[in-house]
Design a protein around this motif. Structure first.
Motif, PDB file in Angstrom:
ATOM      1  N   ILE A  69       0.810  -1.223   0.000  1.00 25.74           N
ATOM      2  CA  ILE A  69       0.000   0.000   0.000  1.00 25.74           C
ATOM      3  C   ILE A  69       0.840   1.268   0.000  1.00 25.74           C
ATOM      4  N   LEU A  70       2.120   1.166   0.343  1.00 27.31           N
ATOM      5  CA  LEU A  70       2.956   2.361   0.288  1.00 27.31           C
ATOM      6  C   LEU A  70       3.728   2.435  -1.031  1.00 27.31           C
ATOM      7  N   ARG A  71       4.430   1.357  -1.360  1.00 27.99           N
ATOM      8  CA  ARG A  71       5.239   1.393  -2.575  1.00 27.99           C
ATOM      9  C   ARG A  71       4.387   1.274  -3.836  1.00 27.99           C
ATOM     10  N   GLY A  72       3.342   0.475  -3.745  1.00 28.83           N
ATOM     11  CA  GLY A  72       2.494   0.294  -4.933  1.00 28.83           C
ATOM     12  C   GLY A  72       1.137   0.937  -4.757  1.00 28.83           C
ATOM     13  N   TYR A  73       1.158   2.165  -4.211  1.00 29.41           N
ATOM     14  CA  TYR A  73      -0.112   2.754  -3.791  1.00 29.41           C
ATOM     15  C   TYR A  73      -1.097   2.982  -4.925  1.00 29.41           C
ATOM     16  N   ARG A  74      -0.570   3.256  -6.114  1.00 30.65           N
ATOM     17  CA  ARG A  74      -1.518   3.503  -7.217  1.00 30.65           C
ATOM     18  C   ARG A  74      -2.334   2.255  -7.526  1.00 30.65           C
ATOM     19  N   ALA A  75      -1.629   1.148  -7.701  1.00 31.90           N
ATOM     20  CA  ALA A  75      -2.319  -0.099  -8.043  1.00 31.90           C
ATOM     21  C   ALA A  75      -3.211  -0.544  -6.888  1.00 31.90           C
ATOM     22  N   ALA A  76      -2.708  -0.385  -5.656  1.00 34.32           N
ATOM     23  CA  ALA A  76      -3.487  -0.815  -4.492  1.00 34.32           C
ATOM     24  C   ALA A  76      -4.770   0.007  -4.380  1.00 34.32           C
ATOM     25  N   ARG A  77      -4.643   1.336  -4.474  1.00 32.82           N
ATOM     26  CA  ARG A  77      -5.818   2.183  -4.246  1.00 32.82           C
ATOM     27  C   ARG A  77      -6.853   2.061  -5.355  1.00 32.82           C
ATOM     28  N   ARG A  78      -6.390   1.763  -6.569  1.00 33.64           N
ATOM     29  CA  ARG A  78      -7.323   1.593  -7.664  1.00 33.64           C
ATOM     30  C   ARG A  78      -8.351   0.502  -7.376  1.00 33.64           C
ATOM     31  N   MET A  79      -7.954  -0.474  -6.553  1.00 34.45           N
ATOM     32  CA  MET A  79      -8.841  -1.607  -6.272  1.00 34.45           C
ATOM     33  C   MET A  79      -9.850  -1.299  -5.179  1.00 34.45           C
ATOM     34  N   ILE A  80      -9.657  -0.148  -4.517  1.00 33.88           N
ATOM     35  CA  ILE A  80     -10.393   0.104  -3.276  1.00 33.88           C
ATOM     36  C   ILE A  80     -11.420   1.212  -3.421  1.00 33.88           C
ATOM     37  N   GLY A  81     -12.571   0.999  -2.826  1.00 34.98           N
ATOM     38  CA  GLY A  81     -13.545   2.066  -2.646  1.00 34.98           C
ATOM     39  C   GLY A  81     -13.779   2.240  -1.150  1.00 34.98           C
ATOM     40  N   LEU A  82     -13.890   3.480  -0.703  1.00 40.93           N
ATOM     41  CA  LEU A  82     -14.038   3.729   0.733  1.00 40.93           C
ATOM     42  C   LEU A  82     -15.280   4.564   1.010  1.00 40.93           C
ATOM     43  N   VAL A  83     -16.081   4.059   1.931  1.00 42.52           N
ATOM     44  CA  VAL A  83     -17.192   4.863   2.449  1.00 42.52           C
ATOM     45  C   VAL A  83     -16.805   5.268   3.859  1.00 42.52           C
ATOM     46  N   PRO A  84     -16.381   6.525   4.043  1.00 44.28           N
ATOM     47  CA  PRO A  84     -15.864   6.924   5.352  1.00 44.28           C
ATOM     48  C   PRO A  84     -16.971   7.040   6.398  1.00 44.28           C
ATOM     49  N   GLN A  85     -16.541   7.000   7.650  1.00 44.29           N
ATOM     50  CA  GLN A  85     -17.489   7.081   8.756  1.00 44.29           C
ATOM     51  C   GLN A  85     -18.148   8.456   8.810  1.00 44.29           C
ATOM     52  N   GLU A  86     -17.329   9.493   8.592  1.00 43.51           N
ATOM     53  CA  GLU A  86     -17.852  10.855   8.669  1.00 43.51           C
ATOM     54  C   GLU A  86     -18.386  11.263   7.304  1.00 43.51           C
ATOM     55  N   ILE A  87     -19.533  11.901   7.306  1.00 41.86           N
ATOM     56  CA  ILE A  87     -20.074  12.396   6.035  1.00 41.86           C
ATOM     57  C   ILE A  87     -19.401  13.720   5.704  1.00 41.86           C
ATOM     58  N   ALA A  88     -18.695  13.740   4.583  1.00 41.34           N
ATOM     59  CA  ALA A  88     -18.078  14.986   4.118  1.00 41.34           C
ATOM     60  C   ALA A  88     -18.333  15.073   2.625  1.00 41.34           C
ATOM     61  N   GLY A 138     -29.578  10.117   5.455  1.00 36.78           N
ATOM     62  CA  GLY A 138     -29.493   8.765   4.892  1.00 36.78           C
ATOM     63  C   GLY A 138     -29.129   8.795   3.416  1.00 36.78           C
ATOM     64  N   MET A 139     -29.670   9.789   2.717  1.00 37.05           N
ATOM     65  CA  MET A 139     -29.338   9.919   1.291  1.00 37.05           C
ATOM     66  C   MET A 139     -27.874  10.287   1.116  1.00 37.05           C
ATOM     67  N   LYS A 140     -27.394  11.179   1.986  1.00 40.31           N
ATOM     68  CA  LYS A 140     -25.982  11.579   1.885  1.00 40.31           C
ATOM     69  C   LYS A 140     -25.086  10.358   2.052  1.00 40.31           C
ATOM     70  N   ARG A 141     -25.464   9.516   2.987  1.00 41.17           N
ATOM     71  CA  ARG A 141     -24.651   8.332   3.216  1.00 41.17           C
ATOM     72  C   ARG A 141     -24.657   7.438   1.981  1.00 41.17           C
ATOM     73  N   ARG A 142     -25.806   7.359   1.326  1.00 42.53           N
ATOM     74  CA  ARG A 142     -25.865   6.551   0.107  1.00 42.53           C
ATOM     75  C   ARG A 142     -25.061   7.203  -1.013  1.00 42.53           C
ATOM     76  N   VAL A 143     -25.017   8.536  -1.025  1.00 45.87           N
ATOM     77  CA  VAL A 143     -24.173   9.209  -2.024  1.00 45.87           C
ATOM     78  C   VAL A 143     -22.708   8.820  -1.792  1.00 45.87           C
ATOM     79  N   LEU A 144     -22.335   8.733  -0.515  1.00 48.52           N
ATOM     80  CA  LEU A 144     -20.958   8.319  -0.217  1.00 48.52           C
ATOM     81  C   LEU A 144     -20.686   6.922  -0.766  1.00 48.52           C
ATOM     82  N   ILE A 145     -21.686   6.054  -0.654  1.00 47.69           N
ATOM     83  CA  ILE A 145     -21.505   4.703  -1.193  1.00 47.69           C
ATOM     84  C   ILE A 145     -21.379   4.764  -2.715  1.00 47.69           C
ATOM     85  N   ALA A 146     -22.235   5.583  -3.336  1.00 45.22           N
ATOM     86  CA  ALA A 146     -22.169   5.720  -4.801  1.00 45.22           C
ATOM     87  C   ALA A 146     -20.798   6.229  -5.228  1.00 45.22           C
ATOM     88  N   LYS A 147     -20.263   7.192  -4.486  1.00 42.34           N
ATOM     89  CA  LYS A 147     -18.937   7.720  -4.809  1.00 42.34           C
ATOM     90  C   LYS A 147     -17.879   6.620  -4.689  1.00 42.34           C
TER      91      LYS A 147
END
Ligand SMILES: Nc1ncnc2c1ncn2[C@@H]1O[C@H](COP(=O)(O)OP(=O)(O)OP(=O)(O)O)[C@@H](O)[C@H]1O
Ligand SMILES: [Mg+2]
Lengths: 308, 253
Positions: A69-88, A138-147
């Motif tokens: 995740i540090l040296r190959g961060y581009r390839a690693a992050r491409r595989m990941i989607g994150l829904v954070p705890q805080e809505i921003a 609740g909709m905002k949280r779903r938007v985070l999932i969509a993102k």
């Protein structure tokens, strides 16, 4: 099943001196749903944040799909989607644009048809042109999932996705998560609703004070720690159990109207037959009998208490 | 290199600017016109010309640099600070992009805004004064580099700032004084010798002087020194951003 994420001895001490993770090692299997449970401040968000590149670890290694995740961060992050705890969110953006933005950040070509499918699956399609500040929580949280899904990740992190979401919607979200799993997406979620872990997860990890206390198949866990309680309702209240019934592990309720008995549902001999036989032999009139399975919640509380 | 990510950030940052072009441009243009009225009209009648250039025209390059510095700093620092403040910085940090893409997107957009504003000020100035432009291509290059350099430092300020006060601090306490004392409104040759040498310690002087040279062919300091100062300024900013992303300072705890 092969593992898609390998975490070795991961630790994090924040600059403030707070040790948030103290040597976590685990493998996450491709295609599974892993639920991480743990009290507030246990280190769940820290764990997820490190894997997603938001927090720098102070020790250990993590690979995602074989990429460090540090040296190959581009390839690693491409595989990941994150829904954070805080809505921003960018509150003056529209739903559609904010999802397009996320997709672009991941370097994917614009694909509104794909985004439409994601928004529809989250019941957000009608809101695609709404400004984010006009949406409910609740909709905002779903938007985070969509993102998080905008670039078609193979791994999805959901940090308390259903906090503040009503019961119906929570069920709908579980359906979305199940559909993703069916498509082969690996899902790691944290939750305080044990019901959620029980309902959704293939495996359950329990984190407390920065340590992974346990990581087990959910069904094994329920089995291993699963206890059943037999409750016998009495026709006549009793002040004390008759001598023949004493010593069998029965507990009389304070009101004297029922007696309960804990047993291991996996044991060959549960002792129920003998128990009920004893009631008949003593001539104690039984009004009703009920059994209940202890939930993950009981298991969880017991574990945290035992291991504390 | 994730070109799409750069474009995504860049377009997002520019969108607001194009959406409200009036608001984006009106403020800098109005304040420039005010400078014309106050300095050009009031003082210009006393100072007929500076080294054969009418005072009204003489102050234009300085005014443009002044506005460019303020706009670049403000735009770039606000863009990144707002994301830190609201929390949407997460998205940027979790994306498969390096600091180069982040800088190109944010700083590029902030710089372009400044360049657009600078051009509008130049065009506005044409209504008021006779304005030769001796080296137009060089002028544009210096303008772009200056915009980018200050946007870069604005970006750094946005990362550094922990609250709104800090965000306002450097532009107010450091940059505005440096610009006013950097020969935007006078030639250092007009200063007494002692103050002339003090003024030459001011990095902004080199930017103003170099930029003014592209208009009138006259400079307070050698043009090469101006270019060197600009290159140094850009280089330092770039190294600082690289170091920040490498260590995660104030971005990744
Ligand atoms: N940015 C930070 N700086 C300093 N300490 C932090 C930071 N983020 C978290 N911590 C500390 O690290 C510990 C773990 O926090 P973390 O957010 O990972 O817990 P959590 O398990 O997600 O809790 P919750 O269930 O409340 O979300 C806590 O003691 C918290 O105060
Ligand atoms: Mg958390």
């Amino acid at each position: 099943m092969s593992s898609i994420i390998e975490v070795r001895d991961l630790s994090k001490t924040y600059a403030s001196g707070t040790p948030a993770l103290a040597g976590v090692t685990l493998d996450i299997r491709e295609g599974e749903i892993l639920a991480l449970l743990g009290p507030n401040g246990a280190g769940k968000t820290t764990f997820i944040s490190i894997l997603c590149g938001l927090v720098t670890p102070t020790g250990g290694q993590v690979t995602v799909g074989g990429h460090d995740i540090l040296r190959g961060y581009r390839a690693a992050r491409r595989m990941i989607g994150l829904v954070p705890q805080e809505i921003a969110l960018e509150y003056f953006e529209t739903v559609m644009n904010t999802v397009r933005f996320s997709r672009g950040l991941f370097g994917e070509a614009p694909d509104d048809a794909y985004i439409e499918r994601v928004l529809r699956s989250l019941a957000l399609w009608d809101k695609r042109d709404a400004k984010l500040r006009e949406l409910s929580g609740g909709m905002k949280r779903r938007v985070l999932i969509a993102k998080a899904l905008s670039h078609g990740p193979r791994i999805l992190f959901l940090d308390e996705p259903t906090a503040g979401v009503d019961v119906n919607l929570r069920r709908e979200m579980w359906d979305v998560v199940r559909a993703l799993k069916a498509e082969g997406v690996t899902i790691i979620l944290t939750t305080h609703y044990l019901e959620e872990a029980e309902e959704m997860a293939d495996r359950v990890g329990i984190i407390d004070r920065g340590r992974l206390l346990l990581l087990r198949d959910k069904t094994d866990l329920m089995h291993e720690f699963g206890q059943k309680i037999l409750t016998v309702e009495l026709a006549e209240p009793m002040t004390a159990l008759p001598p023949a019934l004493d010593g069998l592990g029965l507990t009389l309720a304070p009101d004297g109207l029922s007696a309960s008995y804990r047993y291991d549902s996996n044991a060959d001999r549960s002792g129920i037959a003998r128990l009920l036989g004893s009631f008949a032999a003593e001539g104690v009139a039984v009004r009703d009998v009920a059994t209940a399975q202890s939930s993950l919640e009981d298991v969880f509380l017991r574990l945290v208490r035992d291991l504390a | 290199m994730n070109g799409r990510a750069i474009l995504t950030i860049f377009n997002f940052e520019m969108a607001r600017f194009w959406r409200t072009p009036w608001e984006s441009l009106a403020a800098p243009v109005v304040s420039t016109v005010l400078y014309f009225v106050v300095f050009g009209a009031a003082i210009g009648t006393r100072i007929q010309s500076v080294e054969d250039v009418s005072y009204g025209a003489f102050i234009v390059p300085g005014l443009i640099i002044l506005t460019v510095l303020q706009q670049s700093l403000a735009n770039a620092s606000n863009a990144i600070f707002m994301r830190k403040f609201v929390g949407t910085i997460h998205e940027i940090l979790a994306a498969p992009i390096s600091f180069i893409e982040v800088v190109a997107g944010f700083v590029g957009a902030a710089a372009l805004k400044s360049v657009v504003i600078a051009v509008v000020i130049y065009l506005t100035a044409l209504f008021f004064v006779d304005l030769p432009l001796a080296h137009p291509v060089l002028a544009l290059i210096l303008l772009i580099l200056t915009s980018f350099g200050f946007a870069l430092w604005g970006f750094l300020m946005g990362i550094w700032a922990k609250d709104w006060q800090q965000l306002q601090f450097i532009p107010m306490m450091v940059v505005t004084p440096l610009v006013f004392l950097g020969g935007a409104f006078y030639s250092t040759a007009m200063l007494p010798p002692f103050w002339e040498s003090v003024a030459k310690l001011n990095p902004v002087l080199y930017l103003v002087s170099g930029f003014r040279w592209t208009f009138f062919g006259l400079a307070d300091v050698p043009v090469a020194a101006s270019v060197l100062a600009l290159a140094l300024f850009l280089g330092l900013g770039f190294v600082a951003v690289w170091a920040i992303f490498r260590t995660g300072w104030r971005l990744r705890p």
